[in-house]
Scaffold this motif. Sequence first.
Motif, PDB file in Angstrom:
ATOM      1  N   GLY A  35     -16.513 -54.638  68.906  1.00  0.00           N
ATOM      2  CA  GLY A  35     -16.544 -56.077  69.159  1.00  0.00           C
ATOM      3  C   GLY A  35     -16.995 -56.868  67.946  1.00  0.00           C
ATOM      4  N   TYR A  36     -17.982 -56.352  67.232  1.00  0.00           N
ATOM      5  CA  TYR A  36     -18.460 -57.003  66.016  1.00  0.00           C
ATOM      6  C   TYR A  36     -17.356 -57.056  64.959  1.00  0.00           C
ATOM      7  CZ  TYR A  36     -21.080 -57.584  61.679  1.00  0.00           C
ATOM      8  OH  TYR A  36     -21.523 -58.003  60.454  1.00  0.00           O
ATOM      9  N   LEU A  37     -16.640 -55.950  64.777  1.00  0.00           N
ATOM     10  CA  LEU A  37     -15.564 -55.924  63.785  1.00  0.00           C
ATOM     11  C   LEU A  37     -14.407 -56.829  64.177  1.00  0.00           C
ATOM     12  CD1 LEU A  37     -15.528 -52.177  62.795  1.00  0.00           C
ATOM     13  CD2 LEU A  37     -16.333 -54.103  61.450  1.00  0.00           C
ATOM     14  N   SER A  38     -14.103 -56.928  65.468  1.00  0.00           N
ATOM     15  CA  SER A  38     -13.035 -57.835  65.879  1.00  0.00           C
ATOM     16  C   SER A  38     -13.457 -59.292  65.698  1.00  0.00           C
ATOM     17  CB  SER A  38     -12.633 -57.573  67.327  1.00  0.00           C
ATOM     18  OG  SER A  38     -13.671 -57.944  68.198  1.00  0.00           O
ATOM     19  N   LEU A  39     -14.753 -59.574  65.816  1.00  0.00           N
ATOM     20  CA  LEU A  39     -15.255 -60.923  65.561  1.00  0.00           C
ATOM     21  C   LEU A  39     -15.153 -61.264  64.079  1.00  0.00           C
ATOM     22  CD1 LEU A  39     -16.762 -63.390  66.832  1.00  0.00           C
ATOM     23  CD2 LEU A  39     -18.857 -62.274  66.094  1.00  0.00           C
ATOM     24  N   LEU A  40     -15.444 -60.297  63.217  1.00  0.00           N
ATOM     25  CA  LEU A  40     -15.370 -60.526  61.769  1.00  0.00           C
ATOM     26  C   LEU A  40     -13.935 -60.672  61.270  1.00  0.00           C
ATOM     27  CD1 LEU A  40     -17.997 -58.114  60.193  1.00  0.00           C
ATOM     28  CD2 LEU A  40     -18.132 -60.579  60.415  1.00  0.00           C
ATOM     29  N   GLU A  41     -13.070 -59.789  61.721  1.00  0.00           N
ATOM     30  CA  GLU A  41     -11.728 -59.716  61.144  1.00  0.00           C
ATOM     31  C   GLU A  41     -10.645 -60.337  62.016  1.00  0.00           C
ATOM     32  OE1 GLU A  41     -10.920 -55.722  60.071  1.00  0.00           O
ATOM     33  OE2 GLU A  41     -12.773 -55.510  58.943  1.00  0.00           O
ATOM     34  N   GLY A  42     -10.987 -60.854  63.155  1.00  0.00           N
ATOM     35  CA  GLY A  42      -9.987 -61.457  64.024  1.00  0.00           C
ATOM     36  C   GLY A  42      -9.330 -60.423  64.920  1.00  0.00           C
ATOM     37  N   GLN A  43      -8.369 -59.720  64.412  1.00  0.00           N
ATOM     38  CA  GLN A  43      -7.645 -58.700  65.189  1.00  0.00           C
ATOM     39  C   GLN A  43      -7.980 -57.334  64.607  1.00  0.00           C
ATOM     40  OE1 GLN A  43      -5.252 -59.544  67.625  1.00  0.00           O
ATOM     41  NE2 GLN A  43      -4.518 -57.494  68.073  1.00  0.00           N
ATOM     42  N   PHE A  44      -8.957 -56.665  65.164  1.00  0.00           N
ATOM     43  CA  PHE A  44      -9.331 -55.331  64.702  1.00  0.00           C
ATOM     44  C   PHE A  44      -8.921 -54.347  65.776  1.00  0.00           C
ATOM     45  CE2 PHE A  44     -12.219 -51.765  64.034  1.00  0.00           C
ATOM     46  CZ  PHE A  44     -12.043 -51.571  62.677  1.00  0.00           C
ATOM     47  N   ARG A  45      -8.027 -53.435  65.441  1.00  0.00           N
ATOM     48  CA  ARG A  45      -7.492 -52.529  66.444  1.00  0.00           C
ATOM     49  C   ARG A  45      -7.635 -51.080  65.985  1.00  0.00           C
ATOM     50  NH1 ARG A  45      -2.601 -53.336  70.207  1.00  0.00           N
ATOM     51  NH2 ARG A  45      -3.368 -55.431  69.969  1.00  0.00           N
ATOM     52  N   ILE A  46      -8.276 -50.293  66.831  1.00  0.00           N
ATOM     53  CA  ILE A  46      -8.363 -48.851  66.633  1.00  0.00           C
ATOM     54  C   ILE A  46      -7.855 -48.228  67.918  1.00  0.00           C
ATOM     55  CG2 ILE A  46      -9.894 -46.890  66.349  1.00  0.00           C
ATOM     56  CD1 ILE A  46     -11.707 -48.603  64.722  1.00  0.00           C
ATOM     57  N   TYR A  47      -6.933 -47.317  67.789  1.00  0.00           N
ATOM     58  CA  TYR A  47      -6.337 -46.747  68.988  1.00  0.00           C
ATOM     59  C   TYR A  47      -7.188 -45.628  69.581  1.00  0.00           C
ATOM     60  CZ  TYR A  47      -2.402 -49.614  67.814  1.00  0.00           C
ATOM     61  OH  TYR A  47      -1.611 -50.686  67.542  1.00  0.00           O
ATOM     62  N   SER A  48      -7.471 -44.596  68.831  1.00  0.00           N
ATOM     63  CA  SER A  48      -8.299 -43.507  69.361  1.00  0.00           C
ATOM     64  C   SER A  48      -8.569 -42.491  68.263  1.00  0.00           C
ATOM     65  CB  SER A  48      -7.598 -42.809  70.529  1.00  0.00           C
ATOM     66  OG  SER A  48      -6.437 -42.151  70.066  1.00  0.00           O
ATOM     67  N   GLY A  49      -9.374 -41.514  68.621  1.00  0.00           N
ATOM     68  CA  GLY A  49      -9.590 -40.377  67.743  1.00  0.00           C
ATOM     69  C   GLY A  49     -10.560 -40.624  66.613  1.00  0.00           C
ATOM     70  N   PRO A  50     -10.321 -39.962  65.480  1.00  0.00           N
ATOM     71  CA  PRO A  50     -11.256 -40.025  64.359  1.00  0.00           C
ATOM     72  C   PRO A  50     -11.329 -41.397  63.693  1.00  0.00           C
ATOM     73  CG  PRO A  50      -9.673 -38.235  64.063  1.00  0.00           C
ATOM     74  CD  PRO A  50      -9.268 -39.000  65.261  1.00  0.00           C
ATOM     75  N   ALA A  51     -10.441 -42.311  64.059  1.00  0.00           N
ATOM     76  CA  ALA A  51     -10.484 -43.649  63.472  1.00  0.00           C
ATOM     77  C   ALA A  51     -11.792 -44.362  63.811  1.00  0.00           C
ATOM     78  CB  ALA A  51      -9.295 -44.474  63.944  1.00  0.00           C
ATOM     79  N   PHE A  52     -12.395 -44.031  64.947  1.00  0.00           N
ATOM     80  CA  PHE A  52     -13.683 -44.629  65.280  1.00  0.00           C
ATOM     81  C   PHE A  52     -14.750 -44.190  64.279  1.00  0.00           C
ATOM     82  CE2 PHE A  52     -12.057 -45.020  69.708  1.00  0.00           C
ATOM     83  CZ  PHE A  52     -12.176 -46.389  69.796  1.00  0.00           C
ATOM     84  N   LEU A  53     -14.790 -42.908  64.016  1.00  0.00           N
ATOM     85  CA  LEU A  53     -15.823 -42.389  63.124  1.00  0.00           C
ATOM     86  C   LEU A  53     -15.566 -42.746  61.677  1.00  0.00           C
ATOM     87  CD1 LEU A  53     -18.334 -40.666  62.661  1.00  0.00           C
ATOM     88  CD2 LEU A  53     -16.834 -38.692  62.501  1.00  0.00           C
ATOM     89  N   PHE A  54     -14.337 -42.598  61.221  1.00  0.00           N
ATOM     90  CA  PHE A  54     -14.038 -42.792  59.809  1.00  0.00           C
ATOM     91  C   PHE A  54     -13.552 -44.202  59.476  1.00  0.00           C
ATOM     92  CE2 PHE A  54     -13.358 -38.188  60.496  1.00  0.00           C
ATOM     93  CZ  PHE A  54     -14.405 -37.763  59.708  1.00  0.00           C
ATOM     94  N   GLY A  55     -13.355 -45.041  60.472  1.00  0.00           N
ATOM     95  CA  GLY A  55     -12.907 -46.403  60.222  1.00  0.00           C
ATOM     96  C   GLY A  55     -13.892 -47.457  60.674  1.00  0.00           C
ATOM     97  N   ALA A  56     -14.259 -47.402  61.942  1.00  0.00           N
ATOM     98  CA  ALA A  56     -15.088 -48.465  62.518  1.00  0.00           C
ATOM     99  C   ALA A  56     -16.536 -48.387  62.073  1.00  0.00           C
ATOM    100  CB  ALA A  56     -15.007 -48.408  64.043  1.00  0.00           C
ATOM    101  N   TYR A  57     -17.147 -47.220  62.175  1.00  0.00           N
ATOM    102  CA  TYR A  57     -18.562 -47.110  61.818  1.00  0.00           C
ATOM    103  C   TYR A  57     -18.838 -47.447  60.355  1.00  0.00           C
ATOM    104  CZ  TYR A  57     -19.931 -45.247  66.353  1.00  0.00           C
ATOM    105  OH  TYR A  57     -20.186 -45.082  67.671  1.00  0.00           O
ATOM    106  N   PRO A  58     -18.101 -46.884  59.386  1.00  0.00           N
ATOM    107  CA  PRO A  58     -18.368 -47.270  57.992  1.00  0.00           C
ATOM    108  C   PRO A  58     -18.109 -48.748  57.722  1.00  0.00           C
ATOM    109  CG  PRO A  58     -17.160 -45.222  58.030  1.00  0.00           C
ATOM    110  CD  PRO A  58     -17.179 -45.744  59.426  1.00  0.00           C
TER     111      PRO A  58
END
Length: 82
Positions: A35-58
Amino acid sequence: HCERNAPAFENAFIIAVSNSAFSIVSGFCLFAIVGYLSLLEGQFRIYSGPAFLFGAYPAALSTIPGGLHWVRMLFLSMIMIG
């Protein structure tokens, strides 16, 4: 290992409750970061899998002061987990 007369039911209950509590807290953390990243970037979309760990958290950790050190700690903990 436990002793022969150890309270198996109590130990199993503590493990189950601890696991459920950790899952709930990590779920709140995950959705707060997305939610924080979507607030910063407008449309932030992660579908599933390792993208949460290697994309969203960093991406979220790099926005806080000293974020690079938190990102390093995140990856160090992932290496230690295996």
